[in-house]
Enzyme design. Structure first.
Site, PDB file in Angstrom:
ATOM      1  N   PRO A   1       0.795  -1.237   0.000  1.00 29.86           N
ATOM      2  CA  PRO A   1       0.000   0.000   0.000  1.00 29.86           C
ATOM      3  C   PRO A   1       0.828   1.289   0.000  1.00 29.86           C
ATOM      4  O   PRO A   1       0.847   2.025   0.987  1.00 29.86           O
ATOM      5  CB  PRO A   1      -0.822  -0.130   1.291  1.00 29.86           C
ATOM      6  CG  PRO A   1       0.036  -0.963   2.185  1.00 29.86           C
ATOM      7  CD  PRO A   1       0.842  -1.878   1.318  1.00 29.86           C
ATOM      8  N   CYS A   2       1.473   1.588  -1.127  1.00 27.69           N
ATOM      9  CA  CYS A   2       2.260   2.816  -1.206  1.00 27.69           C
ATOM     10  C   CYS A   2       1.349   4.044  -1.154  1.00 27.69           C
ATOM     11  O   CYS A   2       1.811   5.149  -0.887  1.00 27.69           O
ATOM     12  CB  CYS A   2       3.126   2.831  -2.466  1.00 27.69           C
ATOM     13  SG  CYS A   2       2.218   2.591  -3.989  1.00 27.69           S
TER      14      CYS A   2
END
Ligand SMILES: [Zn+2]
Length: 349
Positions: free
Chosen positions: A316-317
């Site tokens: 989850p950047c």
């Protein structure tokens, strides 16, 4: 450059709200700054105020935002109805070699089919069929089938013809195929537009919002990173991802369990593992991420590694933002980052 139909054809399609052209082209309306798919039901602007794009990405880069009414990002990955018979023909019998005559017999214009496949998969329909066939052949050889039987089964009369086609597609001989792991790639539709996903038999290796203009570059990067052939199709990992993504987008899934593989430098891996530890619905700053992975002074490098993440959403950047609360960058476009964060905070749906 992906081909566009002629301006006349596009105008006709747009005026007629022809959904068959959804995904084939997009149009920006200069007066409103919004871009639409051809079938949009909104009032039609004057022809001189319309600008045509072959991809949603181009329209976005030209400064247009997606129309709320026809949600062109979602349309971008959707296959128009007329393609279905073609795809089912391949699915029913991957060995079948559809000629132009055969395509016409399905009631489809071969030129249109070519254009669509070129845009959608970065290859011609024939090349797509061939890749699918060879991909299946590779599978059978991997499972221990006899190479000559496989060659024959896939319509190659001679061993050498099969070897040639195989080598061209996979950069290896059929004899070495048993130890060749390929990367299967597929499109996944999402409420935020199409994603391209890639997986080996065991691991997800790619998930990105994209459009076909980026395809070539991504394929090249993948080939380089994994040194493996890329084949269109699907497998168990991709189907698992598809299910998990659907649950994620409906707000029901908070943690993905599809197995991942993310080759990279020691530092990049640390950064990506750091991302995986950020809980659903939370955000942290680039500074904090740098600190957490023991690289306090390497914020910029952390930001860079973040940007190189190949497995969007699952790694989850999008949960890393600037300290002052602004969103920072996102490869898939800031509006998508915003939308993902809203989804996780329960502010959507
Ligand atoms: Zn619209």
């Amino acid at each position: 450059m992906p081909e566009l139909p002629s301006r006349n054809e596009m105008e006709r399609a747009y005026q007629g709200k022809d959904a068959n052209y959804d995904g084939v082209f997009f149009l920006g309306v200069r007066t409103t700054g919004v871009f639409c798919r051809p079938s949009c039901g909104a009032r039609k602007p004057l022809a001189k105020n319309v600008e045509y794009f072959s991809t949603a990405r181009e329209a976005l880069f030209a400064g247009y935002r997606p129309c709320k009414r026809c949600t062109p990002m979602a349309a971008a990955g959707k296959l128009p109805a007329w393609v279905t018979p073609l795809l089912s023909a391949i699915d029913r019998d991957p060995n079948q070699r559809l000629t132009d005559t055969g395509i016409r017999a399905l009631g489809i214009d071969p030129a249109r089919a070519r254009r669509f496949f070129k845009k959608q998969y970065g290859m011609t329909f024939q090349a797509f069929g061939r890749a699918r066939r060879l991909g299946e052949a590779l599978e059978q050889i991997r499972r221990g089938a006899n190479i000559d039987d496989v060659a024959l089964g896939y319509g190659y009369e001679s061993h050498s013809g099969f070897r040639g086609a195989f080598g061209k597609a996979f950069g290896t001989s059929p004899g070495k195929a048993a130890s060749t792991e390929c990367i299967t790639v597929t499109w996944v539709e999402s409420p935020l537009g199409p994603l391209i996903a890639g997986a080996t038999h065991k691991h997800l290796v790619l998930l990105e919002f994209t459009d076909r203009r980026m395809l070539d570059t991504q394929f090249m990067t993948l080939r380089k990173a994994f040194r493996r052939p890329i084949v269109p199709g699907t497998n168990a990992v991709l189907e698992r991802l598809r299910r998990e993504l659907a649950q994620y987008f409906s707000g029901k899934l908070r943690k993905f369990s599809v197995p991942l593989e993310f080759p990279g430098s020691e530092f990049q891996k640390r950064a990506w593992e750091g991302l995986l530890r950020i809980p659903y619905g939370k955000t942290i700053s680039y500074e904090e991420l740098a600190q957490r992975i023991g690289a306090r002074r390497a914020q910029r490098a952390v930001g860079h590694a973040n940007g190189l993440n190949r497995i969007g959403i699952v790694i989850p950047c999008h949960r890393v933002v600037h300290k002052d609360g602004t969103l920072g960058g996102y490869g898939g476009g800031l509006w998508r980052k915003q939308a993902l964060l809203e989804l996780e905070r329960g502010e959507r749906n």
